[in-house]
Design a protein around this motif. Structure first.
Motif, mmCIF file in Angstrom:
data_model
loop_
_atom_site.group_PDB
_atom_site.id
_atom_site.type_symbol
_atom_site.label_atom_id
_atom_site.label_comp_id
_atom_site.label_asym_id
_atom_site.label_seq_id
_atom_site.Cartn_x
_atom_site.Cartn_y
_atom_site.Cartn_z
ATOM 1 N N GLU A 1 0.831 -1.211 0.000
ATOM 2 C CA GLU A 1 0.000 0.000 0.000
ATOM 3 C C GLU A 1 0.864 1.259 0.000
ATOM 4 O O GLU A 1 0.571 2.223 -0.722
ATOM 5 C CB GLU A 1 -0.924 -0.008 1.223
ATOM 6 N N ALA A 2 1.933 1.245 0.795
ATOM 7 C CA ALA A 2 2.841 2.395 0.853
ATOM 8 C C ALA A 2 3.485 2.648 -0.508
ATOM 9 O O ALA A 2 3.646 3.799 -0.931
ATOM 10 C CB ALA A 2 3.906 2.172 1.922
ATOM 11 N N ALA A 3 3.838 1.566 -1.201
ATOM 12 C CA ALA A 3 4.455 1.693 -2.527
ATOM 13 C C ALA A 3 3.476 2.298 -3.535
ATOM 14 O O ALA A 3 3.859 3.140 -4.356
ATOM 15 C CB ALA A 3 4.946 0.332 -3.011
ATOM 16 N N LEU A 4 2.201 1.891 -3.464
ATOM 17 C CA LEU A 4 1.175 2.438 -4.362
ATOM 18 C C LEU A 4 0.958 3.931 -4.094
ATOM 19 O O LEU A 4 0.873 4.737 -5.032
ATOM 20 C CB LEU A 4 -0.154 1.698 -4.179
ATOM 21 N N LEU A 5 0.881 4.294 -2.829
ATOM 22 C CA LEU A 5 0.696 5.692 -2.456
ATOM 23 C C LEU A 5 1.868 6.544 -2.938
ATOM 24 O O LEU A 5 1.675 7.622 -3.505
ATOM 25 C CB LEU A 5 0.544 5.824 -0.932
ATOM 26 N N LYS A 6 3.064 6.042 -2.721
ATOM 27 C CA LYS A 6 4.274 6.768 -3.139
ATOM 28 C C LYS A 6 4.308 6.938 -4.653
ATOM 29 O O LYS A 6 4.601 8.025 -5.160
ATOM 30 C CB LYS A 6 5.521 6.017 -2.660
ATOM 31 N N ASP B 1 1.808 6.945 -6.847
ATOM 32 C CA ASP B 1 0.794 7.913 -7.284
ATOM 33 C C ASP B 1 1.223 9.340 -6.957
ATOM 34 O O ASP B 1 1.112 10.242 -7.781
ATOM 35 C CB ASP B 1 -0.558 7.625 -6.617
ATOM 36 N N TRP B 2 1.705 9.550 -5.731
ATOM 37 C CA TRP B 2 2.123 10.887 -5.297
ATOM 38 C C TRP B 2 3.238 11.415 -6.185
ATOM 39 O O TRP B 2 3.196 12.574 -6.625
ATOM 40 C CB TRP B 2 2.570 10.844 -3.835
ATOM 41 N N GLU B 3 4.235 10.575 -6.461
ATOM 42 C CA GLU B 3 5.373 11.007 -7.277
ATOM 43 C C GLU B 3 4.946 11.345 -8.703
ATOM 44 O O GLU B 3 5.424 12.328 -9.288
ATOM 45 C CB GLU B 3 6.473 9.941 -7.272
ATOM 46 N N GLU B 4 4.042 10.546 -9.278
ATOM 47 C CA GLU B 4 3.582 10.809 -10.649
ATOM 48 C C GLU B 4 2.795 12.120 -10.715
ATOM 49 O O GLU B 4 2.969 12.921 -11.639
ATOM 50 C CB GLU B 4 2.715 9.640 -11.143
ATOM 51 N N ILE B 5 1.935 12.350 -9.724
ATOM 52 C CA ILE B 5 1.135 13.584 -9.695
ATOM 53 C C ILE B 5 2.039 14.797 -9.472
ATOM 54 O O ILE B 5 1.909 15.821 -10.153
ATOM 55 C CB ILE B 5 0.041 13.492 -8.600
ATOM 56 N N MET B 6 2.979 14.693 -8.528
ATOM 57 C CA MET B 6 3.870 15.817 -8.241
ATOM 58 C C MET B 6 4.777 16.128 -9.428
ATOM 59 O O MET B 6 5.135 17.288 -9.660
ATOM 60 C CB MET B 6 4.701 15.532 -6.991
ATOM 61 N N GLU B 7 5.139 15.114 -10.187
ATOM 62 C CA GLU B 7 5.965 15.340 -11.387
ATOM 63 C C GLU B 7 5.182 16.163 -12.414
ATOM 64 O O GLU B 7 5.727 17.086 -13.033
ATOM 65 C CB GLU B 7 6.394 14.003 -11.999
ATOM 66 N N LEU B 8 3.897 15.849 -12.584
ATOM 67 C CA LEU B 8 3.054 16.613 -13.510
ATOM 68 C C LEU B 8 2.893 18.063 -13.034
ATOM 69 O O LEU B 8 2.922 18.998 -13.840
ATOM 70 C CB LEU B 8 1.687 15.941 -13.657
ATOM 71 N N ILE B 9 2.741 18.241 -11.721
ATOM 72 C CA ILE B 9 2.645 19.606 -11.165
ATOM 73 C C ILE B 9 3.942 20.367 -11.433
ATOM 74 O O ILE B 9 3.926 21.528 -11.852
ATOM 75 C CB ILE B 9 2.353 19.562 -9.645
ATOM 76 N N ALA B 10 5.068 19.700 -11.232
ATOM 77 C CA ALA B 10 6.380 20.334 -11.375
ATOM 78 C C ALA B 10 6.650 20.806 -12.800
ATOM 79 O O ALA B 10 7.347 21.806 -13.008
ATOM 80 C CB ALA B 10 7.481 19.385 -10.914
ATOM 81 N N ILE B 11 6.114 20.079 -13.791
ATOM 82 C CA ILE B 11 6.366 20.479 -15.185
ATOM 83 C C ILE B 11 5.218 21.324 -15.752
ATOM 84 O O ILE B 11 5.099 21.513 -16.956
ATOM 85 C CB ILE B 11 6.646 19.248 -16.093
ATOM 86 N N GLY B 12 4.390 21.845 -14.829
ATOM 87 C CA GLY B 12 3.356 22.795 -15.244
ATOM 88 C C GLY B 12 2.128 22.182 -15.868
ATOM 89 O O GLY B 12 1.410 22.842 -16.616
ATOM 90 N N LYS B 13 1.844 20.910 -15.559
ATOM 91 C CA LYS B 13 0.688 20.244 -16.160
ATOM 92 C C LYS B 13 -0.443 20.008 -15.165
ATOM 93 O O LYS B 13 -1.223 19.072 -15.317
ATOM 94 C CB LYS B 13 1.124 18.913 -16.782
ATOM 95 N N VAL B 14 -0.531 20.865 -14.152
ATOM 96 C CA VAL B 14 -1.555 20.668 -13.124
ATOM 97 C C VAL B 14 -2.967 20.673 -13.722
ATOM 98 O O VAL B 14 -3.842 19.917 -13.278
ATOM 99 C CB VAL B 14 -1.423 21.726 -11.995
ATOM 100 N N GLU B 15 -3.178 21.477 -14.758
ATOM 101 C CA GLU B 15 -4.519 21.560 -15.358
ATOM 102 C C GLU B 15 -4.923 20.279 -16.091
ATOM 103 O O GLU B 15 -6.099 20.035 -16.331
ATOM 104 C CB GLU B 15 -4.598 22.747 -16.335
ATOM 105 N N SER B 16 -3.924 19.473 -16.447
ATOM 106 C CA SER B 16 -4.231 18.241 -17.194
ATOM 107 C C SER B 16 -4.458 17.039 -16.272
ATOM 108 O O SER B 16 -4.815 15.959 -16.728
ATOM 109 C CB SER B 16 -3.097 17.925 -18.178
ATOM 110 N N ILE B 17 -4.249 17.230 -14.966
ATOM 111 C CA ILE B 17 -4.432 16.118 -14.018
ATOM 112 C C ILE B 17 -5.922 15.967 -13.713
ATOM 113 O O ILE B 17 -6.572 16.913 -13.289
ATOM 114 C CB ILE B 17 -3.657 16.359 -12.704
#
Length: 209
Positions: free
Chosen positions: A133-138, A140-156
């Motif tokens: 469960e911890a691995a799944l949470l990590k 998902d969090w990393e993939e979402i934060m990567e999209l935020i970091a490259i300016g794709k928050v609107e596409s999430i």
């Protein structure tokens, strides 16, 4: 846990009467009322701070609405997502990770046809994520934060993530906060929050209600 277990079977009305608190007619304008009532009964201290509700125990409190057969009715809000100043932020030092190290789940009847005062509190579940469960949470969090970091928050969208999702978190669409656009420049967008998907929380509660 003994205090949480002692609540099981009580109605929200009984608990509110015990604390001499008026029960609202419904939750439309009192969205956090159930959680606040349970916090009061159990002595949670953190409020809305970015740390577990029971700071001294390292335990986060989550009330979760379920129907008559224990089916989870909605996603579970975890915390506001950081949209700026995220350089160097890792899963291990994120608020999401800290809040989900140990969670006390309190199921509460949430079917709208049941008057608020008559909704029963269920048996508590003290949960810590397994390695899987911890691995799944990590992940998902990393993939979402990567999209935020490259300016794709609107596409999430809410479909991103297997167990964790990102959704707008504001009273209305007029509320704006700072974010990063695809050119790396400052931009404005609606605040976002991290939520646990219902199929994930259902697995936590299954067989334990």
């Amino acid at each position: 846990m003994s205090r949480a277990e002692a609540m099981a079977g009580l109605t929200l009305g009984q608990l509110a009467n015990h604390h001499q608190i008026e029960t609202p007619k419904d939750l439309k304008r009192h969205k956090g009322w159930v959680g606040q009532l349970i916090e009061l009964e159990l002595g949670a201290l953190a409020g809305s701070k970015p740390e577990p509700d029971f700071v001294h125990l390292g335990v986060e409190l989550k009330t979760i609405p379920v129907n008559q057969v224990g089916k989870v009715l909605e996603t579970t809000y975890v915390t506001v997502a950081p949209l700026t100043n995220i350089l160097g932020l890792t899963w291990e030092n994120s608020v999401v990770c800290h809040k989900l190290q140990q969670v006390l789940w309190i199921p509460v009847q949430g079917a709208r046809e049941i008057p608020l005062t008559e909704r029963q509190i269920g048996s508590p579940v003290l949960w810590s994520p397994s390695l899987e469960e911890a691995a799944l949470l990590k992940q998902d969090w990393e993939e979402i934060m990567e999209l935020i970091a490259i300016g794709k928050v609107e596409s999430i969208t809410a479909r991103h993530g297997e167990v964790l999702q990102l959704r707008p978190k504001a009273a209305n669409s007029q509320v704006l906060t700072q974010s990063i656009d695809h050119n790396g420049a400052q931009s404005q967008t609606n605040p976002r929050g991290f939520y646990l998907k219902t199929q994930f929380t259902q697995k936590i509660l299954s067989g334990l209600l």
